[in-house]
Enzyme design. Structure first.
Site, short mmCIF file in Angstrom:
data_model
loop_
_atom_site.label_atom_id
_atom_site.label_comp_id
_atom_site.label_asym_id
_atom_site.label_seq_id
_atom_site.Cartn_x
_atom_site.Cartn_y
_atom_site.Cartn_z
N LYS A 177 -26.27 11.74 -24.98
CA LYS A 177 -25.09 12.20 -25.78
C LYS A 177 -23.96 11.79 -25.34
O LYS A 177 -23.04 11.56 -26.28
CB LYS A 177 -25.13 13.64 -25.69
CG LYS A 177 -26.24 14.63 -26.58
CD LYS A 177 -26.16 15.98 -26.54
CE LYS A 177 -27.17 16.64 -27.40
NZ LYS A 177 -26.81 17.95 -27.55
N ASP B 51 -23.71 19.50 -33.46
CA ASP B 51 -23.70 20.96 -32.45
C ASP B 51 -22.56 21.69 -32.69
O ASP B 51 -22.47 23.00 -32.82
CB ASP B 51 -23.61 20.61 -31.04
CG ASP B 51 -24.88 20.20 -30.69
OD1 ASP B 51 -26.12 20.52 -31.46
OD2 ASP B 51 -25.24 19.46 -29.52
P1 NAP Z 1 -25.14 21.79 -19.68
O1 NAP Z 1 -24.46 20.57 -20.09
O2 NAP Z 1 -26.17 21.37 -18.36
O3 NAP Z 1 -24.30 23.01 -19.28
C1 NAP Z 1 -25.16 24.03 -18.36
C2 NAP Z 1 -23.86 25.15 -18.46
O4 NAP Z 1 -24.76 26.64 -17.98
C3 NAP Z 1 -23.02 25.28 -17.42
O5 NAP Z 1 -21.63 25.36 -17.97
C4 NAP Z 1 -23.20 25.65 -16.18
O6 NAP Z 1 -22.38 26.12 -15.47
C5 NAP Z 1 -23.90 26.89 -16.71
N1 NAP Z 1 -24.80 27.49 -16.03
C6 NAP Z 1 -26.30 27.06 -15.52
N2 NAP Z 1 -26.99 27.72 -14.90
C7 NAP Z 1 -26.21 28.86 -14.67
C8 NAP Z 1 -26.25 30.12 -13.99
N3 NAP Z 1 -27.29 30.30 -13.16
N4 NAP Z 1 -25.12 30.98 -13.92
C9 NAP Z 1 -24.02 30.67 -14.77
N5 NAP Z 1 -23.99 29.59 -15.25
C10 NAP Z 1 -24.80 28.68 -15.36
O7 NAP Z 1 -26.34 22.32 -20.70
P2 NAP Z 1 -25.94 22.24 -22.29
O8 NAP Z 1 -26.69 20.91 -22.94
O9 NAP Z 1 -24.59 22.98 -22.65
O10 NAP Z 1 -26.98 23.56 -22.71
C11 NAP Z 1 -26.69 24.94 -22.38
C12 NAP Z 1 -27.72 25.77 -23.26
O11 NAP Z 1 -27.58 25.67 -24.38
C13 NAP Z 1 -29.14 25.51 -22.90
O12 NAP Z 1 -29.77 26.53 -22.94
C14 NAP Z 1 -29.37 24.55 -24.13
O13 NAP Z 1 -30.73 24.53 -24.49
C15 NAP Z 1 -28.66 25.30 -25.10
N6 NAP Z 1 -28.33 24.48 -26.51
C16 NAP Z 1 -28.77 25.18 -27.44
C17 NAP Z 1 -28.37 24.28 -28.72
C18 NAP Z 1 -28.92 24.67 -30.24
O14 NAP Z 1 -28.87 23.90 -31.14
N7 NAP Z 1 -29.22 26.18 -30.04
C19 NAP Z 1 -27.55 22.96 -28.68
C20 NAP Z 1 -27.32 22.62 -27.53
C21 NAP Z 1 -27.50 23.34 -26.25
P3 NAP Z 1 -21.74 25.19 -14.22
O15 NAP Z 1 -20.67 24.42 -14.71
O16 NAP Z 1 -21.06 25.85 -13.16
O17 NAP Z 1 -22.69 24.25 -13.68
#
Ligand code: NAP
Length: 272
Positions: free
Chosen positions: A65, A100
């Site tokens: 991305k 998104d």
């Molecule tokens: P990402 O860039 O890896 O970011 C992950 C985020 O989660 C960071 O803010 C991280 O905090 C936090 N995190 C991870 N483990 C944690 C924990 N145990 N406790 C507290 N915070 C935690 O991932 P992303 O792409 O943003 O995706 C995040 C979620 O959104 C995923 O579940 C993904 O499947 C979902 N998503 C859904 C859609 C949809 O269309 N529905 C689209 C995109 C993403 P730190 O910064 O401290 O590491």
């Protein structure tokens, strides 16, 4: 026949092919939606090759991305977010979008939630960035809470500094959530908490009936956060809506036609 597709690594469990092909079937469009899994270092080459081969549009997922930004002309929102998940390959250079963000906005509007007042975004990764910029664009006050507080503060500064954005933003640690939620109208979980285990990123006692809660997590559909929010009397919106509306927005960007939302939703939920 037109070809659209997805680049990511891995892509084998993607829900986008059935969702988009349901839209082609519903509108009688002669098109296929194909998944591609280039090597991690080959995102830019993949976009350039797809455009050369006549692929009309691409979705982009992890890990490409950010680095496909080098192969596209991003629109203002995608440039601000710093990530592209949808590419129109028919322009030269290809145009990059971040749908998104629209996925977040349209999930709320579909459920009749007014995007005004204060939103708490938990998370500052890719989904958190899209949600923060999308909701600041709506003029909301955006309060970002993240496990790593420096990422929340940096994202908030980026949102506040962006010239085109009408809302404001501030960054916090997760310990601020009870106070932040007490004043919030809208909550977005943009962390992965709730996927692997039955856990919530927000304390249940801080949720209340005046909140509208979107959980970006879509597997499982009914997360602990959404169960807690429903018990508190809040409006709840599961992550499949965000997934649906990012796809709806991509379809509309590519074809210029209004997407058959019901058909796409049915196909998507049939896979979950
Ligand atoms: P990402 O860039 O890896 O970011 C992950 C985020 O989660 C960071 O803010 C991280 O905090 C936090 N995190 C991870 N483990 C944690 C924990 N145990 N406790 C507290 N915070 C935690 O991932 P992303 O792409 O943003 O995706 C995040 C979620 O959104 C995923 O579940 C993904 O499947 C979902 N998503 C859904 C859609 C949809 O269309 N529905 C689209 C995109 C993403 P730190 O910064 O401290 O590491």
């Amino acid at each position: 026949m037109d070809v659209y597709g997805l680049i990511g690594n891995p892509v084998e469990h993607s829900l986008s092919p059935p969702m988009h092909e349901a839209a082609y079937d519903a509108l009688g469009i002669d098109a296929r939606y194909v998944t591609f899994e280039p090597a991690e270092s080959a995102g830019v080459v993949a976009v350039e090759s797809a455009a050369t081969l006549g692929v009309r549009g691409l979705n982009v997922t992890i890990p490409f991305k950010q680095n496909v930004l080098d192969a596209v002309d991003p629109d203002g929102l995608a440039a601000r977010i710093g990530a592209v998940n949808t590419i129109d390959c028919t322009t030269s250079p290809p145009t990059g979008y971040n749908t998104d963000a629209a996925g977040v906005q349209r999930s709320f509007s579909h459920h009749g939630v007014a995007l005004e007042g204060t939103v708490v975004v938990i998370g500052a990764g890719g989904a958190g960035r899209a949600a923060a910029f999308a909701l600041a664009d709506e003029g909301m006050t955006v309060r970002i809470a993240n496990r790593t507080v420096e990422r929340a503060t940096a994202l908030a500064a980026g949102v506040t500094d962006a010239e085109a954005v009408s809302g404001t933003a501030e960054g916090h640690g997760l310990d601020a959530l009870p106070d932040l939620l007490a004043e919030a109208d809208v909550l977005v979980n943009a962390t992965s908490v709730g996927m692997e285990a039955d856990q919530s990123p927000a304390p249940a006692e801080a949720l209340h009936g005046d909140l509208a809660v979107l959980d970006a997590v879509y597997a499982p559909l009914e997360t602990r956060l959404l169960r807690d929010a429903a018990a508190a009397g809040a409006t709840t919106i599961d992550g499949a809506w965000m997934l649906l509306f990012q796809g709806v927005e991509a379809f509309e960007r590519w074809t210029g036609r209004e997407a058959p939302v019901e058909a796409m939703n049915e196909a998507l939920r049939g896979e979950l």
